[in-house]
Design a protein around this motif. Structure first.
Motif, mmCIF file in Angstrom:
data_model
loop_
_atom_site.group_PDB
_atom_site.id
_atom_site.type_symbol
_atom_site.label_atom_id
_atom_site.label_comp_id
_atom_site.label_asym_id
_atom_site.label_seq_id
_atom_site.Cartn_x
_atom_site.Cartn_y
_atom_site.Cartn_z
ATOM 1 N N GLY A 1 0.771 -1.307 0.020
ATOM 2 C CA GLY A 1 -0.020 0.033 -0.013
ATOM 3 C C GLY A 1 1.024 1.251 -0.180
ATOM 4 O O GLY A 1 0.227 2.467 0.159
ATOM 5 N N TYR B 1 -3.324 6.125 4.704
ATOM 6 C CA TYR B 1 -2.272 6.516 5.910
ATOM 7 C C TYR B 1 -1.168 7.549 5.010
ATOM 8 O O TYR B 1 -0.988 8.632 5.461
ATOM 9 C CB TYR B 1 -1.661 5.476 6.811
ATOM 10 N N SER B 2 -0.745 6.801 4.135
ATOM 11 C CA SER B 2 0.356 7.319 3.441
ATOM 12 C C SER B 2 0.122 8.682 2.612
ATOM 13 O O SER B 2 0.804 9.726 2.893
ATOM 14 C CB SER B 2 1.233 6.578 2.419
ATOM 15 N N GLU C 1 8.476 2.658 7.273
ATOM 16 C CA GLU C 1 9.263 2.563 8.362
ATOM 17 C C GLU C 1 8.922 1.261 9.089
ATOM 18 O O GLU C 1 7.881 0.947 9.336
ATOM 19 C CB GLU C 1 8.911 3.726 9.256
ATOM 20 N N GLN D 1 -4.097 -3.084 3.261
ATOM 21 C CA GLN D 1 -3.204 -2.632 1.960
ATOM 22 C C GLN D 1 -3.878 -1.082 2.098
ATOM 23 O O GLN D 1 -3.051 -0.025 1.554
ATOM 24 C CB GLN D 1 -3.259 -3.144 0.903
ATOM 25 N N VAL E 1 -5.686 0.494 4.184
ATOM 26 C CA VAL E 1 -5.198 1.535 5.403
ATOM 27 C C VAL E 1 -4.000 2.120 5.116
ATOM 28 O O VAL E 1 -3.636 3.408 5.400
ATOM 29 C CB VAL E 1 -5.476 0.553 6.534
ATOM 30 N N THR E 2 -2.815 1.310 4.732
ATOM 31 C CA THR E 2 -1.576 1.995 4.349
ATOM 32 C C THR E 2 -1.714 2.839 3.682
ATOM 33 O O THR E 2 -0.719 3.846 3.813
ATOM 34 C CB THR E 2 -0.724 0.710 4.032
ATOM 35 N N ARG E 3 -2.315 2.650 2.375
ATOM 36 C CA ARG E 3 -2.443 3.714 1.252
ATOM 37 C C ARG E 3 -2.893 5.119 1.774
ATOM 38 O O ARG E 3 -2.487 5.941 1.491
ATOM 39 C CB ARG E 3 -3.243 2.945 0.117
ATOM 40 N N GLY F 1 4.606 5.698 12.573
ATOM 41 C CA GLY F 1 5.656 5.803 11.761
ATOM 42 C C GLY F 1 5.696 6.271 10.386
ATOM 43 O O GLY F 1 4.465 6.644 9.880
ATOM 44 N N GLN F 2 6.911 6.479 9.855
ATOM 45 C CA GLN F 2 6.718 7.064 8.501
ATOM 46 C C GLN F 2 6.325 6.328 7.294
ATOM 47 O O GLN F 2 7.020 5.137 7.196
ATOM 48 C CB GLN F 2 8.291 7.937 8.303
ATOM 49 N N VAL F 3 5.692 6.830 6.416
ATOM 50 C CA VAL F 3 5.312 5.796 5.055
ATOM 51 C C VAL F 3 5.248 6.820 3.996
ATOM 52 O O VAL F 3 4.684 7.758 4.186
ATOM 53 C CB VAL F 3 3.771 5.412 5.569
ATOM 54 N N GLU F 4 6.089 6.282 2.957
ATOM 55 C CA GLU F 4 6.012 7.197 1.935
ATOM 56 C C GLU F 4 5.250 6.733 0.975
ATOM 57 O O GLU F 4 4.918 5.505 0.751
ATOM 58 C CB GLU F 4 7.158 7.004 1.212
ATOM 59 N N GLU F 5 4.309 7.686 0.287
ATOM 60 C CA GLU F 5 3.223 7.439 -0.631
ATOM 61 C C GLU F 5 3.636 6.852 -1.972
ATOM 62 O O GLU F 5 4.789 7.368 -2.387
ATOM 63 C CB GLU F 5 2.486 8.762 -0.971
ATOM 64 N N GLN F 6 2.902 5.976 -2.272
ATOM 65 C CA GLN F 6 2.986 5.444 -3.750
ATOM 66 C C GLN F 6 2.403 6.234 -4.623
ATOM 67 O O GLN F 6 1.231 6.547 -4.793
ATOM 68 C CB GLN F 6 2.531 4.203 -3.576
#
Lengths: 111, 218
Positions: free
Chosen positions: A31, B20-21, A36, B14, B16-18, B82-87
């Motif tokens: 996603g 969030y980023s 991190e 997946q 949720v991660t998207r 936590g840091q998440v970079e967007e796709q």
């Protein structure tokens, strides 16, 4: 003509991806461009040790790339799904969907 | 009744991660709200108030403050999990390339024009006002590449930078048929930011519930 389900289709599933914790890690990473370690740990509910162990296996298979750096004085581990990982996950999903479609519904009344 | 697929929980995580980023980059919509308000304030102040040195300094500082706040909010406040970079999708990447190319072209034309025609706002090309103006114009493509991803952010960000550039030269944008797009884009960005912020709060609640409901995995 009805085609009989092929029992070998289940065996064709990638065992590395099929493991629930690793599938969860790959789903989280799918996603985003990168994430991190702390985020994956938080969302997956895996302990640090377990997550590291699964990540090592995924990295060895070339499915995940792990980058270790520093943010100030704090170590920062960034995880990224590789193109092979993305392709592997897509392939796994396709295979699993085919397997699930072949399993009969026990509540169905159709003969 | 449609049966849930075995991959549904994984697809949801997946997604949720998207989300969030995406919201992390826009600081849960707050950076958009701040950008919209900054654009509206900069436009109204420039159009209504006399261009004193204090006002010009403020107009120059506004885009810098916005970009710093945007970065700070995204990294320090909104990435608590936590840091998440967007796709970036192919469409978004193409749009951004178009924005960068367009800005780089305009920037090169303006810098070239000013340098060849001897800085029109000063007698010498190294006049402080001309240097300030040229620096902001030359930095435009870089800022667009690094910070301005969506069309609304692009319009608002470019306006704030152009306002800063002309403020260096002692001028500001006035009300007019061509400049009306800026306050309108600013209002639209505030609305989008507010909507994103509400969605982000819902996402945070969902993430907390998701984590709380999960049994520790072996």
């Amino acid at each position: 003509m009805t085609q009989l389900p092929d029992p070998r289709s289940l065996l064709q599933l990638d065992r590395l991806i099929h493991e629930p914790a690793r599938l969860l890690i790959l789903s989280i990473l799918a996603g985003a461009e990168s994430a991190e370690f702390a985020f994956v740990e938080h969302l997956s509910g895996l302990s640090k040790g377990n997550l590291s162990s699964h990540l090592s296996k995924l990295e060895a298979a070339g499915l995940v790339a792990i980058d270790k750096s520093f943010r100030g004085k704090r170590p920062l581990t960034t995880l990224q799904l590789t193109p092979a990982g993305r392709q592997g996950l897509a392939q796994y999903r396709k295979q699993l969907a085919a397997v699930v479609a072949g399993i009969p519904d026990p509540h169905s009344t159709d003969s | 009744m449609p049966q849930p697929s075995v991959s549904d929980p994984y697809s949801r995580i997946q997604a949720v991660t998207r989300e969030y980023s995406r919201y992390s980059r826009s600081a849960g919509g707050l950076s958009a709200i701040a950008g919209g308000i900054a654009c509206l304030a900069s436009f109204l102040a420039g159009a209504l108030l006399p261009a004193t040195i204090e006002l010009r300094a403020t107009l120059i500082a506004v885009p810098v403050l916005w970009l710093v706040a945007k970065q700070w909010l995204a990294h320090r406040y909104y990435q608590r999990f936590g840091q998440v970079e967007e796709q970036i999708t192919a469409t978004e990447r193409n749009f951004q390339r178009l924005f960068i190319a367009f800005t780089a072209l305009i920037s090169a034309l303006i810098v070239g024009f000013v340098l060849t025609r001897m800085a029109p706002m000063g007698r010498l090309p190294w006049d402080l006002r001309a240097i300030g103006y040229l620096m902001v114009v030359a930095l435009l493509p870089l800022i667009v590449w690094r910070w301005l991803r969506t069309p609304l952010e692009f319009i608002v960000g470019v306006f704030l930078l152009c306002q800063a550039a002309v403020a260096f030269a002692g001028q500001t944008y006035a009300f007019g048929p061509t400049t009306v797009v800026f306050p309108l884009a600013a209002i639209a960005l505030v609305v989008v930011g507010w909507r994103d912020h509400r969605r982000f709060i819902r996402l945070q609640t969902e993430m907390r519930a998701l984590v709380a409901a999960r049994k520790p995995m072996p």
